[in-house]
Design an enzyme around this catalytic site. Structure first.
Site, PDB file in Angstrom:
ATOM      1  N   SER A 142     -14.448  -5.896  13.102  1.00 17.51           N
ATOM      2  CA  SER A 142     -15.371  -5.695  14.225  1.00 17.51           C
ATOM      3  C   SER A 142     -15.268  -4.231  14.629  1.00 17.51           C
ATOM      4  O   SER A 142     -14.268  -3.559  14.313  1.00 17.51           O
ATOM      5  CB  SER A 142     -14.931  -6.583  15.393  1.00 17.51           C
ATOM      6  OG  SER A 142     -15.524  -6.165  16.602  1.00 17.51           O
ATOM      7  N   TYR A 155      -8.657 -10.506  21.056  1.00 15.92           N
ATOM      8  CA  TYR A 155      -9.638 -10.171  20.011  1.00 15.92           C
ATOM      9  C   TYR A 155      -9.414  -8.750  19.500  1.00 15.92           C
ATOM     10  O   TYR A 155      -9.366  -8.503  18.292  1.00 15.92           O
ATOM     11  CB  TYR A 155     -11.041 -10.329  20.596  1.00 15.92           C
ATOM     12  CG  TYR A 155     -12.172 -10.217  19.593  1.00 15.92           C
ATOM     13  CD1 TYR A 155     -12.529 -11.301  18.787  1.00 15.92           C
ATOM     14  CD2 TYR A 155     -12.898  -9.034  19.468  1.00 15.92           C
ATOM     15  CE1 TYR A 155     -13.581 -11.207  17.887  1.00 15.92           C
ATOM     16  CE2 TYR A 155     -13.950  -8.931  18.559  1.00 15.92           C
ATOM     17  CZ  TYR A 155     -14.293 -10.023  17.778  1.00 15.92           C
ATOM     18  OH  TYR A 155     -15.330  -9.929  16.881  1.00 15.92           O
TER      19      TYR A 155
END
Ligand code: NAD
Length: 260
Positions: A142, A155
């Site tokens: 990401s 995350y």
């Protein structure tokens, strides 16, 4: 001409993983699907991908937060489509909360699914790749592998961890015809993100266009979502036989987000 290979894509019943599965099937690779969905939907997906692209398609319902289930998925892949040549570690979940209130079980689940699952799949798939002298490992990270946002402690930690894992395994596998890379998308319009738009518009009393531009895409200079197909095309490129010298790379596909 593309050599026909066998690809396992974790978290491929939806969104980016499904897009990558379709993209790899379209160039002739056999596909092992994984992820959660009802049985009818899985059967439909398997039949549809297999008949559209003329490739073998298998499925494992392994919960990738469980190392034993991962070992089972690797064995089942061999039985269903053959030895794993292309491994795409894509399964991932998100949870947003200030760190003081971050539920411990959410932290553990994100680290297990978004980070540790890649470690387990890689350690199990790598010996066969080394033996055959070919492998492509693609980790879907990401933009949050490169920069942080508040309230996403687990995350961001997991995705930064995936970047480190990618570089480490790339070094260990470099002389064996195996490349290991990470793809770092910004906002991609998956069902998960799509659903947030009307909800946010309603909650904030603004238009859906304003939600996209001023809330979701505030950090993304292109002010448009990345398409699943764009991520799939990058994965297909990295899986290609010719890309032997691209390894250990952490590759943004983020509309300029991390150029800030
Ligand atoms: P999604 O929710 O549409 O798909 C997630 C997939 O993972 C589904 O198939 C789901 O069934 C599967 N999954 C979830 N938990 C699992 C588990 N325990 N075991 C097995 N499968 C499991 O999400 P997405 O948006 O397509 O995200 C896919 C990946 O891309 C994730 O790693 C995510 O972090 C990353 N990513 C997404 C975006 C975005 O904007 N959508 C941006 C950057 C990175």
């Amino acid at each position: 001409m593309t050599v026909k290979r066998n690809a396992l894509i974790t978290g491929s019943t939806s969104g980016i993983g499904l897009g990558i599965a379709r993209g790899l099937a379209a160039i002739g690779h056999n596909i092992m699907l994984n992820g959660f969905a009802d049985r009818e939907e899985i059967e439909h997906l398997k039949a549809e991908i297999s008949s559209t692209y003329g490739v073998r398609v298998g499925y494992t319902n392994a919960d990738v937060s469980n190392p034993e289930a991962i070992a089972g998925a690797v064995e089942q892949t061999k039985a269903d489509i053959g030895e794993i040549d292309i491994l795409v570690n894509n399964a991932g979940i998100q949870f947003v909360s200030p760190i003081e209130e971050f539920p411990i079980e959410k932290w553990n689940a994100i680290i297990a699914i978004d980070l540790a699952s890649a470690f387990h799949f890689i350690r199990l798939a790598l010996p066969g790749m080394k033996q055959r002298g070919f492998g492509r490992i693609i980790n879907v990270a990401s933009a949050h592998a490169l920069v942080a946002s508040p309230f996403k402690a687990a995350y961001v930690s997991a995705k930064h961890g995936i970047a480190g894992l990618t570089k480490t395994v790339a070094l260990e596998a470099a002389e064996h015809g195996i490349t290991v890379n990470a793809i770092c998308p910004g906002y991609v319009l998956t069902p998960l993100v799509e659903k947030q738009i009307p909800d946010q518009a309603h909650a904030r009393g603004i238009s859906e266009e304003a939600v996209v531009r001023d809330v979701l895409l505030a950090a993304q200079p292109t002010k448009r979502f990345i398409k699943v197909e764009e991520v799939a095309a990058l994965a297909a490129f990295l899986a290609d036989e010719q890309t032997t010298s691209i390894t250990g790379a952490i590759i943004p596909i983020d509309g300029g987000w991390t150029a800030h």
